[in-house]
Design an enzyme around this catalytic site. Structure first.
Site, PDB file in Angstrom:
ATOM      1  N   LYS A 195       0.706  -1.236   0.029  1.00  0.00           N
ATOM      2  CA  LYS A 195      -0.008  -0.007   0.078  1.00  0.00           C
ATOM      3  C   LYS A 195       0.786   1.230  -0.047  1.00  0.00           C
ATOM      4  O   LYS A 195       2.054   1.223  -0.045  1.00  0.00           O
ATOM      5  CB  LYS A 195      -0.920  -0.099   1.076  1.00  0.00           C
TER       6      LYS A 195
HETATM    7  C1  PLP Z   1      -5.331  -4.118   0.731  1.00  0.00           C
HETATM    8  C2  PLP Z   1      -7.105  -4.113   0.866  1.00  0.00           C
HETATM    9  C3  PLP Z   1      -7.508  -4.449   1.990  1.00  0.00           C
HETATM   10  C4  PLP Z   1      -7.317  -5.191   3.064  1.00  0.00           C
HETATM   11  O1  PLP Z   1      -6.136  -4.613   3.456  1.00  0.00           O
HETATM   12  P1  PLP Z   1      -5.394  -5.478   4.917  1.00  0.00           P
HETATM   13  O2  PLP Z   1      -4.675  -4.508   5.511  1.00  0.00           O
HETATM   14  O3  PLP Z   1      -4.727  -6.282   4.197  1.00  0.00           O
HETATM   15  O4  PLP Z   1      -6.232  -6.077   5.521  1.00  0.00           O
HETATM   16  C5  PLP Z   1      -9.251  -3.964   2.009  1.00  0.00           C
HETATM   17  N1  PLP Z   1      -9.775  -3.770   0.772  1.00  0.00           N
HETATM   18  C6  PLP Z   1      -8.782  -3.245  -0.419  1.00  0.00           C
HETATM   19  C7  PLP Z   1      -9.666  -2.589  -1.627  1.00  0.00           C
HETATM   20  C8  PLP Z   1      -7.458  -3.671  -0.323  1.00  0.00           C
HETATM   21  O5  PLP Z   1      -6.709  -3.293  -1.433  1.00  0.00           O
END
Ligand code: PLP
Length: 396
Positions: A195
């Site tokens: 992210k």
């Molecule tokens: C990465 C992601 C999540 C989940 O994030 P985590 O921190 O891995 O639980 C949820 N929704 C979207 C759209 C994502 O890209």
């Protein structure tokens, strides 16, 4: 497609994503390790405070959790989603957005996207509302803000809660206001490894609703409530606590929060670099038979550029899979965001879903790929990606 046989020294594989961890993060993690506080403690509290300061709205509360999935789950739990309820979200997302609805025993109504933005289509939301609908979960796909005016108009009209999946949206603005500071019931960010900033694993639940925040804090850690005791006595013995619900184990560690503290400081710089790469891609790929990523509709808005998603335009015969194969052969990692939920066995079978119900998501999926875009890419890496993409179309 051209496959030149020239034997150039092969470059190392360019991964699809890489976190940017510097000496600042390493020093802060070492500090956490030496301090003796390895689980939730002072660094997590500081990270929560810094996060609110970053968003710039002291009316908000930030609750650090060990994933965005956990944060979304806590948000739905706190707003009281349960069996018999329906929550509407986009089919064009990661399964985490929808699975948390099922954790609560409620049902997911998946709807199609607007092909111009790849975000959830407000008209499709309207069409999916039933008397059981309780909440909307917009996802700011790739880091481009959802039309939140449309979302709130629907929510207000039908008395629905709004929980934003902002996993891609740090920092993203809607009408120059940061996602996280609008008027949703809860907003959840992700600090997963790929992210826009990372804590390894982690997330942040943001809300301006004091009751929601209190409930999420209790449920984040086993349903432990120490405030209950506070009401009856000024002095809380350190050993005393009360269990008020069967809570979860969703707290963030101080080791992870240490990463977050330093990443957050660098976030504006990260965004600027992502923007620069996106702009370079835009200009260098403009003449190819590609639909480039949509830009914010309102001037002055920020796109986080978590993902740079291109789609093959209708006038090309090259397939998405051929593009991916060619890029892989040139040592470039790419991905697809996402295989829509309506194609996955669990969602498809549970709700008897057909691709024809989601024509825009389906078409986008079949023709899309995500190019590498991250702050550790050098200008040479960016040019390498451009050259490899141009080569696919014989325009190297
Ligand atoms: C990465 C992601 C999540 C989940 O994030 P985590 O921190 O891995 O639980 C949820 N929704 C979207 C759209 C994502 O890209």
């Amino acid at each position: 497609m051209s496959q030149p046989e020239s034997k150039q020294p092969s470059l190392p594989f360019l991964p699809f994503a890489l976190p940017e961890i510097g000496e600042e993060e390493i020093a802060e993690v070492v500090d956490a390790l030496r301090s003796g506080w390895v689980t939730t403690g002072p660094k997590t509290r500081q990270f929560e405070q810094d996060f609110v300061a970053f968003l710039g709205d002291p009316g908000l509360q930030a609750i650090a959790v060990n994933s965005a999935t956990a944060g979304l789950h806590l948000a739905l739990e706190a707003i009281g989603i349960g069996p018999g309820d329906e929550v509407i979200t986009t089919t064009h997302t990661f399964t985490a957005t929808a699975e948390v609805v099922r954790y609560m025993g409620a049902d997911v109504k998946l709807v199609d996207i607007d092909p111009a933005t790849l975000n959830i289509d407000p008209a499709a939301i309207e069409a999916a509302i039933t008397p059981r609908t309780k909440a909307l979960m917009p996802v700011h796909y790739a880091g481009l803000a959802v039309d939140m005016d449309a979302i709130y108009a629907i929510a207000d009209k039908h008395g629905l809660k709004v929980v934003e999946d902002a996993a891609h949206a740090l920092p993203t603005t809607w009408r120059q206001q940061l996602v996280g500071t609008l008027r949703s019931d809860a907003v959840v960010f992700s600090f997963y490894a790929n992210k826009t900033m990372t804590t390894g694993e982690g997330g942040m639940l943001v809300t301006r609703d004091a009751a929601l925040a209190a409930r999420a804090k209790v449920m984040r850690l086993h349903g432990i409530n120490r405030d209950a005791f506070d009401r009856f006595t000024a002095k809380v013995p350190s050993w005393y606590y009360e269990i008020v619900a069967p809570g979860f184990k969703y707290n963030l560690t101080d080791i992870a929060a240490a990463l977050g503290l330093q990443q957050l400081k660098r976030l504006p710089g990260f965004q600027a670099r992502r923007e620069q790469i996106a702009t370079r891609f835009d200009e260098a790929l403009a003449d190819l038979p590609l639909i480039l990523p949509p830009r914010p509709v309102h001037a002055g808005d920020t796109h986080s550029w978590h993902l740079y998603v291109v789609r093959l335009s209708d006038d090309t015969t090259v397939t998405r899979d051929q593009v991916i194969e060619s890029l892989f052969n040139d040592g470039i990692g790419v991905s697809v965001h996402y295989i829509p939920l309506h194609l996955h066995p669990y969602w498809k079978e549970r709700y008897d879903l057909k691709p024809e119900q989601f024509p825009h998501s389906q078409k986008a999926y079949e023709r899309m790929l995500t190019l590498p875009l991250y702050t550790r890419m050098t200008d040479a890496d960016v040019e390498r990606v451009i050259t490899a993409v141009r080569k696919v179309f014989g325009r190297a």
